[in-house]
Enzyme design. Structure first.
Site, PDB file in Angstrom:
ATOM      1  N   ASN A 237       0.814  -1.224   0.000  1.00 21.61           N
ATOM      2  CA  ASN A 237       0.000   0.000   0.000  1.00 21.61           C
ATOM      3  C   ASN A 237       0.842   1.265   0.000  1.00 21.61           C
ATOM      4  O   ASN A 237       0.315   2.372  -0.159  1.00 21.61           O
ATOM      5  CB  ASN A 237      -0.941   0.019   1.209  1.00 21.61           C
ATOM      6  CG  ASN A 237      -0.199   0.053   2.531  1.00 21.61           C
ATOM      7  OD1 ASN A 237       0.375  -0.956   2.929  1.00 21.61           O
ATOM      8  ND2 ASN A 237      -0.187   1.197   3.205  1.00 21.61           N
TER       9      ASN A 237
ATOM     10  N   GLY B 287       5.353   2.838  -0.264  1.00 23.25           N
ATOM     11  CA  GLY B 287       6.774   2.574  -0.396  1.00 23.25           C
ATOM     12  C   GLY B 287       7.172   1.730  -1.589  1.00 23.25           C
ATOM     13  O   GLY B 287       6.602   1.823  -2.676  1.00 23.25           O
TER      14      GLY B 287
ATOM     15  N   ASP C 169      -2.389 -10.196   5.867  1.00 28.32           N
ATOM     16  CA  ASP C 169      -1.453  -9.970   6.965  1.00 28.32           C
ATOM     17  C   ASP C 169      -0.566 -11.197   7.035  1.00 28.32           C
ATOM     18  O   ASP C 169      -0.999 -12.270   7.467  1.00 28.32           O
ATOM     19  CB  ASP C 169      -2.215  -9.771   8.276  1.00 28.32           C
ATOM     20  CG  ASP C 169      -1.292  -9.498   9.465  1.00 28.32           C
ATOM     21  OD1 ASP C 169      -0.056  -9.587   9.299  1.00 28.32           O
ATOM     22  OD2 ASP C 169      -1.808  -9.216  10.564  1.00 28.32           O
TER      23      ASP C 169
ATOM     24  N   SER D  53      17.759  -7.546   2.717  1.00 25.53           N
ATOM     25  CA  SER D  53      18.673  -6.471   3.113  1.00 25.53           C
ATOM     26  C   SER D  53      20.081  -7.015   3.267  1.00 25.53           C
ATOM     27  O   SER D  53      20.284  -8.142   3.740  1.00 25.53           O
ATOM     28  CB  SER D  53      18.223  -5.854   4.438  1.00 25.53           C
ATOM     29  OG  SER D  53      19.197  -4.969   4.936  1.00 25.53           O
TER      30      SER D  53
ATOM     31  N   TYR E 201      15.857  -6.905  13.040  1.00 26.43           N
ATOM     32  CA  TYR E 201      15.576  -6.809  11.605  1.00 26.43           C
ATOM     33  C   TYR E 201      16.636  -7.585  10.808  1.00 26.43           C
ATOM     34  O   TYR E 201      16.308  -8.339   9.880  1.00 26.43           O
ATOM     35  CB  TYR E 201      15.556  -5.344  11.188  1.00 26.43           C
ATOM     36  CG  TYR E 201      15.301  -5.092   9.724  1.00 26.43           C
ATOM     37  CD1 TYR E 201      13.997  -5.048   9.223  1.00 26.43           C
ATOM     38  CD2 TYR E 201      16.353  -4.873   8.838  1.00 26.43           C
ATOM     39  CE1 TYR E 201      13.756  -4.809   7.874  1.00 26.43           C
ATOM     40  CE2 TYR E 201      16.122  -4.633   7.491  1.00 26.43           C
ATOM     41  CZ  TYR E 201      14.826  -4.590   7.017  1.00 26.43           C
ATOM     42  OH  TYR E 201      14.591  -4.357   5.681  1.00 26.43           O
TER      43      TYR E 201
ATOM     44  N   LYS F 253      16.170 -10.914   8.329  1.00 31.14           N
ATOM     45  CA  LYS F 253      16.601 -10.980   6.935  1.00 31.14           C
ATOM     46  C   LYS F 253      17.679 -12.044   6.725  1.00 31.14           C
ATOM     47  O   LYS F 253      17.764 -12.665   5.656  1.00 31.14           O
ATOM     48  CB  LYS F 253      17.103  -9.604   6.478  1.00 31.14           C
ATOM     49  CG  LYS F 253      16.023  -8.531   6.457  1.00 31.14           C
ATOM     50  CD  LYS F 253      14.858  -8.909   5.553  1.00 31.14           C
ATOM     51  CE  LYS F 253      13.854  -7.770   5.402  1.00 31.14           C
ATOM     52  NZ  LYS F 253      12.730  -8.109   4.509  1.00 31.14           N
TER      53      LYS F 253
ATOM     54  N   LYS G 242      14.426   5.622   0.586  1.00 25.63           N
ATOM     55  CA  LYS G 242      13.554   6.557   1.305  1.00 25.63           C
ATOM     56  C   LYS G 242      12.150   5.969   1.440  1.00 25.63           C
ATOM     57  O   LYS G 242      11.353   6.022   0.506  1.00 25.63           O
ATOM     58  CB  LYS G 242      13.491   7.895   0.550  1.00 25.63           C
ATOM     59  CG  LYS G 242      14.841   8.584   0.406  1.00 25.63           C
ATOM     60  CD  LYS G 242      14.748   9.799  -0.502  1.00 25.63           C
ATOM     61  CE  LYS G 242      16.113  10.417  -0.740  1.00 25.63           C
ATOM     62  NZ  LYS G 242      16.056  11.552  -1.707  1.00 25.63           N
ATOM     63  N   THR G 243      11.869   5.405   2.610  1.00 26.94           N
ATOM     64  CA  THR G 243      10.552   4.839   2.884  1.00 26.94           C
ATOM     65  C   THR G 243      10.144   5.221   4.304  1.00 26.94           C
ATOM     66  O   THR G 243      10.909   5.858   5.031  1.00 26.94           O
ATOM     67  CB  THR G 243      10.573   3.302   2.775  1.00 26.94           C
ATOM     68  OG1 THR G 243      11.432   2.772   3.802  1.00 26.94           O
ATOM     69  CG2 THR G 243      11.069   2.852   1.408  1.00 26.94           C
TER      70      THR G 243
END
Length: 294
Positions: free
Chosen positions: A30, A32, A78, A157, A213, A217, A247-248
């Protein structure tokens, strides 16, 4: 998973293998990079399914695309909720009968730039690793596996690369391509979460930037490598793509690249022609003009 510095050449009209009947699913789309990927794939002529947790935000995203003349499908999903995954898989099967491209983009982080907390480690692992894993496994029977080969592109990432793990035993365990399995990966993730609960994680050699995070990943990259090996020769390519510092909302608007720049490369990787399509690779992106230097 092997890091790949040079991507195959981008698709041209002469190597276009997809059509309007080609179905692509993008999670967490929705805003980014996810929304930019949906736009890119829709502009390239695929049937695209935009999924996100918040249906209202999803409707707003679809409306914004429609204002540009792009029609995409919308379904709530989800990835951290198994019931939601089951409902989505059932909807997709009834709506299209199958899919050709899956972009696992949905992810969360609760850290600011330059800040490292593991307060939400369980949520991060559940969303960023178990979410795409469970969704992928549920969708495996629906991939069409045509002559052009179905594709999974996991947005990952470089923070999850093995070089960021200072624990030698752990790094060697995950580096063992022959011995690596889903069970080992889940054991590693469980070990991390247990150390978070006991407050001992900081001395165990985990990545030291955005640790929860990064571990999520790390696990996603390892799972992608295992899955690509399991699916070898079965008409399904599995790769990872790190878009770089983009940029998000996750970076609070900070970054070197825009979501559109990241999505342009991501879409090209997802749509590579068959003769240039690898599997089990990790791509690191930069600006679209530097596509050949991935």
């Amino acid at each position: 998973m092997e890091s790949k510095d040079h991507a195959p050449e981008a698709s041209s009209s002469a190597t276009r293998w997809w059509s309007k009947e080609t179905v692509a699913v993008v999670t967490g789309a929705n805003k980014g990079i996810g929304l930019a990927l949906v736009r890119q794939l829709a502009e390239m002529g695929l049937t695209v399914v935009l999924t996100c947790r918040d249906l209202i935000k999803g409707i707003e995203a679809v409306d914004s695309l429609a204002a540009s003349g792009l029609q995409v499908e919308l379904c709530r999903l989800d990835v951290a909720d198994l019931a939601s995954i089951d409902a989505f898989v059932s909807w997709l099967k009834n709506k299209f009968g199958g899919l050709d491209v899956l972009v696992n983009n949905a992810a969360v982080s609760f850290n600011d730039i330059g800040y490292n907390s593991v307060d939400h480690a369980e949520t991060v692992i559940k969303t960023n690793f178990y979410g795409p894993k469970l969704l992928t496994e549920a969708l495996l029977p629906l991939f069409r596996r045509a002559a052009s080969v179905s594709r999974i592109l996991n947005i990952s990432s470089r923070l999850g690369l093995l070089k960021n793990v200072s624990n030698t035993a752990l790094r060697e365990l995950l580096k063992d391509e022959e011995g690596l399995s889903e069970e080992i990966i889940e054991d590693v993730v469980g070990q991390f979460l247990n150390q978070v609960k006991s407050g001992t994680w900081a001395q165990q050699g985990w990545p030291n930037i955005w640790t929860d995070y990064s571990v999520s990943k790390l696990a996603l990259n390892a799972y992608s490598a295992v899955l690509s090996k399991r699916q070898a020769g079965l008409g399904l390519s599995v790769n990872c793509y790190c878009p770089g510092f983009t940029k998000t909302s996750m970076t609070h608007g900070q970054g070197k690249y825009t979501a559109e720049e990241a999505a342009e490369i991501g879409a090209q990787l997802a749509l590579l022609p068959l003769d240039k399509l690898p599997t089990g690779k990790f791509f690191i992106g930069s600006r679209p003009s530097l596509f050949s230097r991935l």
